[in-house]
Design a protein around this motif. Structure first.
Motif, PDB file in Angstrom:
ATOM      1  N   GLY A   1      -7.919  -4.171  -0.843  1.00 31.10           N
ATOM      2  CA  GLY A   1      -8.048  -2.868  -0.204  1.00 31.10           C
ATOM      3  C   GLY A   1      -7.413  -2.915   1.169  1.00 31.10           C
ATOM      4  O   GLY A   1      -7.305  -3.977   1.798  1.00 31.10           O
TER       5      GLY A   1
ATOM      6  N   GLU B   1      -6.047  -7.877  -4.386  1.00 30.60           N
ATOM      7  CA  GLU B   1      -6.382  -6.451  -4.273  1.00 30.60           C
ATOM      8  C   GLU B   1      -7.628  -6.285  -3.396  1.00 30.60           C
ATOM      9  O   GLU B   1      -8.710  -5.923  -3.850  1.00 30.60           O
ATOM     10  CB  GLU B   1      -6.598  -5.841  -5.655  1.00 30.60           C
TER      11      GLU B   1
ATOM     12  N   TYR C   1       0.833  -1.199   0.000  1.00 27.55           N
ATOM     13  CA  TYR C   1       0.000   0.000   0.000  1.00 27.55           C
ATOM     14  C   TYR C   1       0.871   1.254   0.000  1.00 27.55           C
ATOM     15  O   TYR C   1       2.030   1.206   0.430  1.00 27.55           O
ATOM     16  CB  TYR C   1      -0.950   0.007   1.202  1.00 27.55           C
TER      17      TYR C   1
ATOM     18  N   ARG D   1       1.844  -2.815  -7.861  1.00 28.32           N
ATOM     19  CA  ARG D   1       0.508  -3.357  -8.153  1.00 28.32           C
ATOM     20  C   ARG D   1       0.420  -3.854  -9.593  1.00 28.32           C
ATOM     21  O   ARG D   1      -0.075  -4.959  -9.855  1.00 28.32           O
ATOM     22  CB  ARG D   1      -0.520  -2.267  -7.877  1.00 28.32           C
ATOM     23  N   GLN D   2       0.911  -3.055 -10.522  1.00 29.84           N
ATOM     24  CA  GLN D   2       0.852  -3.457 -11.923  1.00 29.84           C
ATOM     25  C   GLN D   2       1.742  -4.668 -12.186  1.00 29.84           C
ATOM     26  O   GLN D   2       1.368  -5.576 -12.945  1.00 29.84           O
ATOM     27  CB  GLN D   2       1.273  -2.287 -12.818  1.00 29.84           C
TER      28      GLN D   2
ATOM     29  N   ARG E   1       0.091  -7.823 -10.617  1.00 29.90           N
ATOM     30  CA  ARG E   1      -1.111  -8.216 -11.362  1.00 29.90           C
ATOM     31  C   ARG E   1      -0.756  -8.934 -12.656  1.00 29.90           C
ATOM     32  O   ARG E   1      -1.434  -9.891 -13.046  1.00 29.90           O
ATOM     33  CB  ARG E   1      -1.957  -6.975 -11.679  1.00 29.90           C
TER      34      ARG E   1
ATOM     35  N   THR F   1      -6.963   0.458  -3.955  1.00 26.52           N
ATOM     36  CA  THR F   1      -6.122  -0.282  -4.905  1.00 26.52           C
ATOM     37  C   THR F   1      -4.996  -1.032  -4.205  1.00 26.52           C
ATOM     38  O   THR F   1      -4.147  -1.636  -4.867  1.00 26.52           O
ATOM     39  CB  THR F   1      -5.516   0.658  -5.956  1.00 26.52           C
TER      40      THR F   1
ATOM     41  N   PRO G   1      -8.887   7.642  -6.679  1.00 23.73           N
ATOM     42  CA  PRO G   1      -8.718   6.185  -6.648  1.00 23.73           C
ATOM     43  C   PRO G   1      -7.709   5.701  -5.612  1.00 23.73           C
ATOM     44  O   PRO G   1      -7.699   4.517  -5.272  1.00 23.73           O
ATOM     45  CB  PRO G   1      -8.237   5.862  -8.068  1.00 23.73           C
ATOM     46  N   TYR G   2      -6.863   6.611  -5.103  1.00 24.99           N
ATOM     47  CA  TYR G   2      -5.826   6.191  -4.172  1.00 24.99           C
ATOM     48  C   TYR G   2      -6.309   6.140  -2.734  1.00 24.99           C
ATOM     49  O   TYR G   2      -5.805   5.356  -1.940  1.00 24.99           O
ATOM     50  CB  TYR G   2      -4.616   7.134  -4.273  1.00 24.99           C
TER      51      TYR G   2
ATOM     52  N   GLU H   1       1.877   1.872  -7.093  1.00 30.42           N
ATOM     53  CA  GLU H   1       1.216   1.622  -8.370  1.00 30.42           C
ATOM     54  C   GLU H   1       2.076   0.723  -9.259  1.00 30.42           C
ATOM     55  O   GLU H   1       1.564  -0.155  -9.961  1.00 30.42           O
ATOM     56  CB  GLU H   1       0.919   2.940  -9.073  1.00 30.42           C
TER      57      GLU H   1
END
Length: 659
Positions: A339, A337, A302, A324-325, A328, A392, A365-366, A321
């Motif tokens: 939260g 994901e 996070y 996360r990418q 994924r 996210t 979104p953050y 970010e």
């Protein structure tokens, strides 16, 4: 420079669509592409006049091509270049496309616009699936195994110069797009062209639809060779050209890389270097991967929210970010994901939320502030306080993650016929600099001195052109000079077997306070972790389990009996005085001068946020090792350089440990 506010001038583009569905900027009163044929215009101006058909086909295997652009806009130029690259370039070549955009188009508008170009539907869908939120700075997007898009959300006048200084002689082709000088004159000034000239490689090219006399004069003054051509459609003229620079002596090409470590740092480094044509070997003292702080069964991923846009909040926002990418796409089985809820129990925490909201530091979104009732509904359990939801964010099974990344790299390099090995039970005792380790090398190398208990290990050539130390808290033992402060901090997590009928079994998000608790996975959840600066051992301590249970009760109002404790794990984190990772060249003093080794690297100091920070920090080191465009801004790069502590200490005449 970026102010305390992330970027007060960064906004989405205000767009209107005409009857044909062509987008027009209301701010600049100009269309984004030709009503007659946007593809034909971009192809004529930018593809043809940079001679990309021929140049892409001429790229050597494992080489890269760099395009930079002013004004990402609809992404049409990018789609054209990427599509052509995939058609013409070798399958193991790579395209880096960097684009600067002050007014990004909203995702929903971009979806509508891209419907004009069904021929790019595959690339468009990949871009739209990864299109970032309105976060200032550079956001790296891996569109395709051969295509990297660096979107730089900022005013090009504020950031291009520092980007060019970090990327001199790098860009092979410049697309000077953006709105016309008559509509957006502040962009087209001498600073822009001087920075472009600095960034251009020898024999590089540029093209622009503009042909005004002022633009041409400033290009000439910046040292560009400028030519005129017939403009597209009704436009009378356009400009294109190139630059000639003095050649630099060719440096001996590196042929080998050694990575020292077994955790998330080593695994993400290997992943970022997976397409390198150099031989890559990983050496680990442990018997298996993720033996240290990277081996917990569950770990949260996070961003770090702060009330000011500091280097830490800047880095961790982008690092989250990026991680996360990567998770994924590369290891989807490991990414959850769910939260993350950060509980707000104290007055300072509530004031921080108010400050973040008033300054508009982070895109929606953050983060999403929640009342106590809202947070309880989202988490699916009763919570004692309001919270901030990080929608996210999520968690990963850390040990599994590290192993799967290494397996992915090994499989990929085997298929590509590229050398790669992981050597466990191999403790590196020392790293020695040599002028040449073999007749095949004419530059300095490093020889690894090791002790191995593995029966399978055969010591052959232990000389490497590049060495990356990624050994966590033990990294300092291998540094030639004591110029980097890494503080070991012991932590212990506790695993609980939660009964199915207990409310904790319903928890569906990670909860963070003074400690954390993860959702139940395969009947178990993790709580913790302790943070002990006085110990450097990884011995299990029953008192730490009791402390974790108390923290669970005090932070989250959940009581768990000792009988629920079924497992625990202690490890030692590597931390730094400023709580930022160490990612870059190792510093050294030579004849009283503070310098950096050219081929000795460090990735450490990941602290308690290594699962979040490691992927982007590893990408930064890998980009420098491979001499590729950096995935971060100059500000973040400077904030992560290992030399930073020695530089501060020298300026202040204090210890490297004083921050």
């Amino acid at each position: 420079m970026t102010s305390a506010n992330a970027n007060p001038s960064l906004h989405y583009a205000d767009i209107e669509f005409d009857q044909q569905g062509i987008p027009e900027s209301t701010l600049f009163a100009d269309i984004y592409f030709s009503r007659k044929d946007g593809i034909a215009e971009s192809n004529y101006v930018f593809i043809q006049h940079n001679d990309l058909h021929k140049r892409f086909a001429a790229i050597s295997e494992y080489d890269s091509f760099v395009i930079a652009e002013t004004g990402f806009g609809t992404g049409l130029n990018f789609l054209l270049a990427a599509d052509l690259f995939l058609q013409k370039a070798p399958k193991n070549a790579h395209l880096y496309f960097t684009s600067f955009e002050k007014y990004p188009i909203r995702h929903a508008d971009l979806v509508k616009i891209h419907q004009h170009w069904p021929q790019f539907s595959t690339l468009s869908s990949l871009l739209l699936a990864r299109y970032p939120a309105l976060l200032p700075g550079l956001q790296r997007i891996e569109i395709h195994p051969q295509i990297t898009l660096d979107l730089y959300f900022s005013d090009v006048n504020d950031t291009l110069r520092e980007w060019a200084e970090e990327h001199p002689r790098t860009v092979n082709a410049w697309f000077l797009d953006g709105f016309a000088p008559s509509k957006n004159p502040q962009m087209w000034d001498s600073k822009l062209f001087n920075a472009i000239a600095l960034s251009l490689a020898n024999h590089a090219t540029f093209a622009t639809f503009s042909a005004t006399g002022n633009v041409r004069r400033q290009m000439l003054e910046a040292g560009l060779n400028v030519k005129k051509a017939k403009g597209f459609g009704r436009k009378r003229e356009m400009l294109f050209g190139g630059i000639q620079k003095m050649g630099k002596p060719a440096q001996p090409a590196a042929q080998s890389i050694a990575i020292i470590g077994d955790g998330i740092a080593a695994a993400t480094l290997a992943y970022e270097l997976r397409n390198s044509n150099k031989r890559i070997h990983i050496f680990a003292a442990a018997e298996a991967a993720a033996a240290g702080a990277s081996g917990n069964p569950q770990g949260a991923v996070y961003p770090l929210l702060q009330a000011q846009w500091t280097p830490s909040s800047d880095f961790y926002s982008h690092a989250h970010e990026f991680a996360r990418q990567l998770y994924r796409s590369a290891v989807p089985n490991c990414w959850h994901e769910s939260g993350v809820q950060q509980l707000s129990k104290s007055t300072p925490q509530l004031l921080k939320i108010r400050s973040i909201r008033s300054l508009n530091l982070y895109p929606d979104p953050y983060w999403q502030p929640q009342t106590q009732a809202q947070a309880s509904v989202k988490a699916n359990v009763p919570l004692p306080t309001p919270a901030v939801l990080l929608p996210t964010a999520g968690w990963v099974p850390a040990k599994q993650l590290v192993n799967e990344l290494l397996e992915k790299v090994a499989s990929h390099r085997k298929q590509s016929n590229l050398e790669f090995s992981v050597h466990f039970s191999c403790q590196i005792l020392d790293i020695q600099a040599l002028n040449a380790c073999s007749s095949a090398s004419s530059h300095q190398q490093w020889q690894l001195l090791l002790e191995s208990t593995s029966k399978d290990f055969v010591a052959e050539n232990l000389c490497f052109d590049q060495v990356i130390i990624a050994g966590g808290e033990k990294s300092t033992q291998l540094l030639p000079q004591a110029l980097v402060p890494i503080r070991p901090v012991r932590g212990q997590i506790t695993q609980l077997a939660v009964p199915d009928n207990h409310q904790l079994a319903n928890l569906n998000q990670v909860l963070c306070g003074g400690g954390y608790i993860t959702p139940v996975h395969q009947g178990l959840c993790c709580i913790g972790a302790t943070f002990d600066k006085t110990r450097t051992d990884a011995i299990i301590d029953p008192n730490d389990d009791e402390q974790n249970l108390r923290q669970l009760r005090d932070d989250f109002s959940f009581s768990a009996p000792q009988s629920w404790v079924v497992a625990n794990r202690a490890s030692v984190r590597a931390t730094t005085p400023d709580h930022l990772p160490l990612a870059g060249r190792v510093p050294k003093f030579v004849n009283g001068q503070l310098q950096e080794y050219s081929n000795l690297w460090l990735l450490s100091g990941l602290g308690a946020r290594g699962l979040t920070s490691a992927p982007l920090a590893a990408a930064l080191v890998a980009a420098q090792v491979e001499n590729r465009p950096l995935p971060v801004t100059a500000r973040i790069n400077a904030a992560l350089k290992p030399i930073r502590f020695a530089e501060r200490a020298r300026l202040r005449n204090k210890s490297i440990w004083v921050y």
